[in-house]
Design an enzyme around this catalytic site. Structure first.
Site, PDB file in Angstrom:
ATOM      1  N   CYS A   1      -0.755  11.440 -16.815  1.00  0.00           N
ATOM      2  CA  CYS A   1      -1.619  12.467 -17.381  1.00  0.00           C
ATOM      3  C   CYS A   1      -2.881  12.642 -16.521  1.00  0.00           C
ATOM      4  O   CYS A   1      -3.583  11.673 -16.229  1.00  0.00           O
ATOM      5  CB  CYS A   1      -2.030  12.075 -18.795  1.00  0.00           C
ATOM      6  SG  CYS A   1      -3.021  13.347 -19.604  1.00  0.00           S
TER       7      CYS A   1
ATOM      8  N   HIS B   1      -1.170   1.184  -4.449  1.00  0.00           N
ATOM      9  CA  HIS B   1      -1.596   2.590  -4.310  1.00  0.00           C
ATOM     10  C   HIS B   1      -0.705   3.532  -5.123  1.00  0.00           C
ATOM     11  O   HIS B   1      -0.747   4.744  -4.921  1.00  0.00           O
ATOM     12  CB  HIS B   1      -1.622   3.006  -2.835  1.00  0.00           C
ATOM     13  CG  HIS B   1      -2.710   2.320  -2.044  1.00  0.00           C
ATOM     14  ND1 HIS B   1      -2.842   2.418  -0.675  1.00  0.00           N
ATOM     15  CD2 HIS B   1      -3.742   1.527  -2.443  1.00  0.00           C
ATOM     16  CE1 HIS B   1      -3.893   1.699  -0.272  1.00  0.00           C
ATOM     17  NE2 HIS B   1      -4.443   1.145  -1.323  1.00  0.00           N
TER      18      HIS B   1
ATOM     19  N   GLN C   1       0.840  -1.204   0.000  1.00  0.00           N
ATOM     20  CA  GLN C   1       0.000   0.000   0.000  1.00  0.00           C
ATOM     21  C   GLN C   1       0.871   1.250   0.000  1.00  0.00           C
ATOM     22  O   GLN C   1       0.361   2.348  -0.106  1.00  0.00           O
ATOM     23  CB  GLN C   1      -0.863   0.038   1.272  1.00  0.00           C
ATOM     24  CG  GLN C   1      -1.904  -1.040   1.366  1.00  0.00           C
ATOM     25  CD  GLN C   1      -2.404  -1.180   2.789  1.00  0.00           C
ATOM     26  OE1 GLN C   1      -1.993  -2.086   3.510  1.00  0.00           O
ATOM     27  NE2 GLN C   1      -3.266  -0.290   3.217  1.00  0.00           N
TER      28      GLN C   1
HETATM   29  P1  NAD Z   1      -2.356   1.955   7.724  1.00  0.00           P
HETATM   30  O1  NAD Z   1      -3.820   1.982   7.776  1.00  0.00           O
HETATM   31  O2  NAD Z   1      -1.732   0.892   6.925  1.00  0.00           O
HETATM   32  O3  NAD Z   1      -1.835   1.984   9.275  1.00  0.00           O
HETATM   33  C1  NAD Z   1      -0.494   1.866   9.651  1.00  0.00           C
HETATM   34  C2  NAD Z   1      -0.367   0.633  10.534  1.00  0.00           C
HETATM   35  O4  NAD Z   1       1.005   0.435  10.852  1.00  0.00           O
HETATM   36  C3  NAD Z   1      -1.101   0.735  11.875  1.00  0.00           C
HETATM   37  O5  NAD Z   1      -1.861  -0.444  12.062  1.00  0.00           O
HETATM   38  C4  NAD Z   1       0.043   0.829  12.918  1.00  0.00           C
HETATM   39  O6  NAD Z   1      -0.325   0.201  14.135  1.00  0.00           O
HETATM   40  C5  NAD Z   1       1.119   0.067  12.214  1.00  0.00           C
HETATM   41  N1  NAD Z   1       2.504   0.399  12.613  1.00  0.00           N
HETATM   42  C6  NAD Z   1       3.028   1.622  12.891  1.00  0.00           C
HETATM   43  N2  NAD Z   1       4.348   1.508  13.162  1.00  0.00           N
HETATM   44  C7  NAD Z   1       4.667   0.190  13.041  1.00  0.00           C
HETATM   45  C8  NAD Z   1       5.880  -0.550  13.170  1.00  0.00           C
HETATM   46  N3  NAD Z   1       7.035   0.011  13.496  1.00  0.00           N
HETATM   47  N4  NAD Z   1       5.827  -1.893  12.968  1.00  0.00           N
HETATM   48  C9  NAD Z   1       4.663  -2.520  12.633  1.00  0.00           C
HETATM   49  N5  NAD Z   1       3.484  -1.855  12.500  1.00  0.00           N
HETATM   50  C10 NAD Z   1       3.495  -0.522  12.696  1.00  0.00           C
HETATM   51  O7  NAD Z   1      -1.710   3.219   7.147  1.00  0.00           O
HETATM   52  P2  NAD Z   1      -2.112   4.742   7.155  1.00  0.00           P
HETATM   53  O8  NAD Z   1      -0.957   5.454   7.670  1.00  0.00           O
HETATM   54  O9  NAD Z   1      -3.451   4.956   7.799  1.00  0.00           O
HETATM   55  O10 NAD Z   1      -2.211   5.017   5.596  1.00  0.00           O
HETATM   56  C11 NAD Z   1      -3.252   4.572   4.761  1.00  0.00           C
HETATM   57  C12 NAD Z   1      -2.752   4.583   3.301  1.00  0.00           C
HETATM   58  O11 NAD Z   1      -2.148   5.837   2.988  1.00  0.00           O
HETATM   59  C13 NAD Z   1      -1.642   3.628   3.028  1.00  0.00           C
HETATM   60  O12 NAD Z   1      -2.111   2.395   2.739  1.00  0.00           O
HETATM   61  C14 NAD Z   1      -0.940   4.283   1.855  1.00  0.00           C
HETATM   62  O13 NAD Z   1      -1.595   4.122   0.659  1.00  0.00           O
HETATM   63  C15 NAD Z   1      -0.956   5.683   2.219  1.00  0.00           C
HETATM   64  N6  NAD Z   1       0.295   6.035   2.931  1.00  0.00           N
HETATM   65  C16 NAD Z   1       1.496   5.573   2.454  1.00  0.00           C
HETATM   66  C17 NAD Z   1       2.680   5.846   3.132  1.00  0.00           C
HETATM   67  C18 NAD Z   1       3.993   5.324   2.596  1.00  0.00           C
HETATM   68  O14 NAD Z   1       4.139   5.169   1.391  1.00  0.00           O
HETATM   69  N7  NAD Z   1       4.988   5.029   3.453  1.00  0.00           N
HETATM   70  C19 NAD Z   1       2.635   6.585   4.319  1.00  0.00           C
HETATM   71  C20 NAD Z   1       1.390   7.061   4.774  1.00  0.00           C
HETATM   72  C21 NAD Z   1       0.234   6.752   4.077  1.00  0.00           C
HETATM   73 ZN    ZN Z   2      -1.806  13.616 -21.551  1.00  0.00          ZN
END
Ligand code: NAD
Ligand code: ZN
Length: 266
Positions: A128, A120, A100
């Site tokens: 585009c 994602h 993700q």
């Molecule tokens: P999410 O819903 O996948 O939640 C993050 C999870 O990681 C939580 O359950 C938390 O308990 C867990 N976590 C935190 N630190 C951890 C660790 N050290 N070890 C194991 N688990 C741990 O993610 P979100 O932040 O709510 O984001 C939703 C969506 O937004 C993502 O799926 C993505 O598409 C996007 N996003 C991507 C990034 C990235 O590329 N790094 C960052 C933020 C959001």
């Molecule tokens: Zn275009």
């Protein structure tokens, strides 16, 4: 650790969320660092990461993505990413990685693009905004880095264009008001991987988005063993328990290398 995987039984599939990159210093959306201020308005990511917000204020949405891209480029893979590279080397074409994360850290760690489905998108790419041609291209290097609060200028705006039609480009990411598909986000490939999995390892993800939920449910129905690695409880834990798998509570950077060691040792 007692988790085992037999290559004859099916694929080993890893499904990763923002939690796997937290130890690389990339904030998840849930913490306070996820919020972003435009003028006097404080936005939640679920409001900003939308096609609707981009249509209304493209510069501000680009500013947020280019800042986050800067954070991602400055980050390095951590031992959890490295463990999945070892797992791919061990399992070869029996391995699939569904992420993700848009940060590109799995590919930078060394997982192959062929077996890594960025469901994602990737924050280092654009495409585009009018969808004139399929495919994403890297954001040009000359766009440069953007500090927090630094606005998008004419120089960047001139570079953030579609290479085919010259119209505006958009970040190559799935927005909250959009749907998954195969060409951009590997919907069908991900479900195929899930249905062939005999071991599904879920790392740092919560059941908040559609495709990860489908993947976990499908793998469970097909009899896969599920492992849930997370610092907190989350809805995947019940699936893991029901599958005869494991719920591992703690940081991915410690637990995932241990799990992969156990799998590789057989
Ligand atoms: P999410 O819903 O996948 O939640 C993050 C999870 O990681 C939580 O359950 C938390 O308990 C867990 N976590 C935190 N630190 C951890 C660790 N050290 N070890 C194991 N688990 C741990 O993610 P979100 O932040 O709510 O984001 C939703 C969506 O937004 C993502 O799926 C993505 O598409 C996007 N996003 C991507 C990034 C990235 O590329 N790094 C960052 C933020 C959001
Ligand atoms: Zn275009």
């Amino acid at each position: 650790m007692t988790v085992q995987w037999n290559p004859e039984s099916g694929r080993v599939v890893a499904l990763t969320g923002a939690g796997i990159s937290a130890e690389s210093g990339i904030p998840t959306f849930r913490g306070k660092d996820g919020y972003w201020t435009v003028g006097s308005v404080v936005y939640h990511p679920m409001e900003l990461a939308t096609a609707a917000a981009f249509a209304r204020m493209p510069d501000e949405v680009w500013q947020w993505y280019l800042y986050r891209r800067t954070v991602c480029r400055a980050a390095a893979p951590n031992p959890a990413h490295d463990a999945l590279v070892r797992l791919e080397r061990h399992a070869g074409d029996r391995f699939r990685l569904l992420t993700q994360n848009v940060d590109g850290l799995h590919l930078r760690a060394g997982n192959s693009l062929e077996r890594t489905y960025q469901i994602h998108g990737n924050i280092d790419f654009m495409r585009c905004a009018r969808d004139c041609a399929p495919g994403a291209v890297p954001i040009p290097d000359d766009v440069g880095e953007l500090a927090a609060g630094e606005p998008v200028g004419d120089r960047q705006r001139a570079l953030l264009v579609c290479p085919h039609c010259g119209g505006p480009a958009r970040p190559h990411v799935l927005w909250f008001d959009e749907y998954y598909d195969e060409p951009h986000y590997r919907w069908d490939s991900s479900l195929a991987a899930a249905s062939e999995a005999s071991l599904l390892i879920i790392v740092g993800s919560t059941a908040q988005t559609n495709l990860p939920n489908h993947v976990a449910q499908l793998a469970a129905v097909r009899g896969a063993t599920i492992v849930d690695i997370n610092i907190e409880d989350n809805p995947f834990a019940a699936l893991a328990q029901g599958s005869g798998g494991q719920v591992l509570r703690g940081p991915a950077g410690t637990l995932l290398p241990e799990l992969v060691d156990a799998i590789v040792a057989g």
